[in-house]
Enzyme design. Structure first.
Site, PDB file in Angstrom:
ATOM      1  N   ALA A 105      59.617 -56.788 -33.193  1.00  0.00           N
ATOM      2  CA  ALA A 105      59.996 -58.377 -33.449  1.00  0.00           C
ATOM      3  C   ALA A 105      58.831 -58.924 -32.237  1.00  0.00           C
ATOM      4  CB  ALA A 105      61.345 -58.794 -32.640  1.00  0.00           C
ATOM      5  N   LYS A 106      58.637 -60.161 -32.288  1.00  0.00           N
ATOM      6  CA  LYS A 106      57.782 -60.760 -31.428  1.00  0.00           C
ATOM      7  C   LYS A 106      58.069 -62.428 -31.473  1.00  0.00           C
ATOM      8  CE  LYS A 106      54.254 -59.570 -28.872  1.00  0.00           C
ATOM      9  NZ  LYS A 106      53.868 -58.224 -28.328  1.00  0.00           N
ATOM     10  N   GLY A 107      57.797 -62.962 -30.280  1.00  0.00           N
ATOM     11  CA  GLY A 107      58.090 -64.486 -30.238  1.00  0.00           C
ATOM     12  C   GLY A 107      57.039 -65.104 -29.641  1.00  0.00           C
TER      13      GLY A 107
END
Ligand code: NAD
Length: 420
Positions: A105-107
């Protein structure tokens, strides 16, 4: 085309290349070519002067077939959905490659953090965490630091998350973020972990390929968490830092730049600009520096068809995510420049994040020697597998690393099948 779109194109090209190379099953290929969940939040925060500003942020959860989604959170004015998609995808490959029970994931929050006070950043971070709500969680999706975010930002995420869940659950949810301050449940060694991993791998590569690090030369792009720790840890090995570039410009000194001294200067002056013990240089001169090793530890797409011919090194050790695009890769290969690919080279950060997550789950506190020894073992095992796979398939190390990661994911999909 935005920078993020170019980055996502690169990750897609890398994936397609590896999928074709290894004959990845078409169904698995279709599944992995798109992120599972994409969350966009627009949220308000109050500025110091009382005005309300709206912010846009993203969390992309690429895949969780191997375990909870895991990946950093970035603050940058140019963050867009494509960049976050790309970074989330690389996280899936990375965790699969180094055998962690995590997905990718990444934000990112689209913001220039330099324009805001610490109090404003705290309110923005807390309100973003609130807006995400149950889209993150200790057994579901676990953020960590990335560009322009640090242990303090993780502490605000932790505190906000714990405040919005039932009181009975708070004590067992500290692993909702990693990269926390040590006093708040962080792990010893997490701050330096990515740089430490880069250095362990360079040491091993140097041993295998006959480079004596004592007296060797290297240069670094980026002097933040990854770049500055890498440089500080290269110093005791006797390697000489001959050029550095950060957002404020490039510096060169063929006699060597002391990373500790530069670190103190950069902390005081918020960057390396005008450091008096080196000369300033333009970007092309910086990239043309003659040295044994180049360590990109800042941005994506830095080594391209245009810039790869400038490099004068034996090894590129990718501290950053995605610093080399597929054209750059081809040119480096043609020129016989070896690459330690990002999904291996900068995996030290997520490995020690995993150790932090485990310590929180088990209410344990490991000493630094234990963290470092376990990090070394895990990374070197991955290095050996990548080396062996690349030799077996007579291919470059990036493709070798992708083959290992994608094979692991393929085997899980084969075993589980597709519901219903
Ligand atoms: P950071 O914010 O601590 O540092 C970023 C550095 O890049 C700063 O020195 C900044 O000045 C420099 N920079 C920004 N724009 C630049 C430009 N145009 N030219 C040259 N330098 C520029 O970020 P970080 O955590 O060190 O992350 C750096 C890279 O490493 C990113 O690609 C990130 O995704 C990757 N990474 C970080 C971690 C981690 O644990 N922090 C783990 C794995 C990968």
């Amino acid at each position: 085309m935005s920078n993020g779109t170019r980055v996502y194109e690169n990750v897609t090209r890398q994936f397609n290349r590896a999928a074709e190379f290894m004959n990845l099953e078409p169904d698995v290929r279709r599944i992995l070519s798109e992120p599972m969940n994409e969350i966009t939040v627009n949220f308000p925060a109050i500025l110091d002067d009382g005005r309300v500003e709206m912010f846009t942020a993203y969390r992309v959860q690429h895949n969780n077939v191997l375990g909870p989604f895991k990946g950093g959170l970035r603050f940058h004015p140019e963050v867009d959905i494509d960049e976050v998609r790309a970074l989330a995808t690389w996280m899936t490959w990375k965790t699969a490659l180094v055998d962690l029970p995590f997905g990718g994931a990444k934000g990112g929050i689209q913001i220039d953090p330099k324009q805001y006070s610490a109090q404003e950043l705290e309110r923005i971070t807390r309100r973003f965490t609130f807006a995400l709500g149950n889209n993150i969680g200790p057994e579901f999706d676990i953020p960590a630091p990335d560009m322009n975010t640090d242990a303090q930002i993780m502490a605000w995420i932790l505190d906000t998350y714990l405040s919005i869940i039932p009181p009975q659950e708070r004590q067992r949810c500290y692993h909702v973020v990693t990269g926390k301050p040590v006093d708040l449940g962080g792990s010893l060694g997490r701050d330096k972990a990515t740089g430490q991993g880069v250095v362990y791998l360079i040491e091993r590569w140097a041993e295998d390929y006959g480079l004596d690090l004592a007296g060797s030369t290297y240069f670094i792009q980026g002097f933040g968490n990854v770049g500055s720790w890498t440089a500080r840890l290269m110093k005791p090995l006797g390697a000489k830092l001959v050029a550095v570039e950060d957002a404020s410009g490039a510096l060169v000194n063929p006699d060597g730049i002391d990373p500790d001294d530069l670190g103190e200067y950069a902390a005081e002056h918020r960057g390396t600009a005008d450091y008096p013990k080196a000369s300033s240089a333009d970007h092309r001169t910086f990239l043309s520096t003659r040295a044994d090793i180049f360590i990109p530890a800042a941005l994506e797409n830095q080594i391209t068809a245009e810039t790869a011919p400038l490099l004068n090194v034996r090894l590129v050790a990718e501290g950053a995510n995605g610093p080399t695009d597929t054209d750059g890769d081809r040119i480096l290969q043609e020129r016989g420049i070896h690459v330690l690919p990002d999904i291996l080279c900068n995996a030290g950060g997520v490995i020690v994040s995993y150790f932090e997550w485990l310590q929180n789950k088990r209410s344990e506190f490991w000493d630094l020697e234990e963290v470092d020894a376990k990090l070394h073992k895990k990374l070197i095992r991955a290095y050996e597998r990548v080396k062996q796979k690349s030799e077996e398939y007579a291919t470059d190390w990036r493709t070798g690393a992708y083959v290992i990661a994608l094979s692991r994911l393929q085997s899980v999909y084969r075993g589980r099948g597709i519901f219903p």
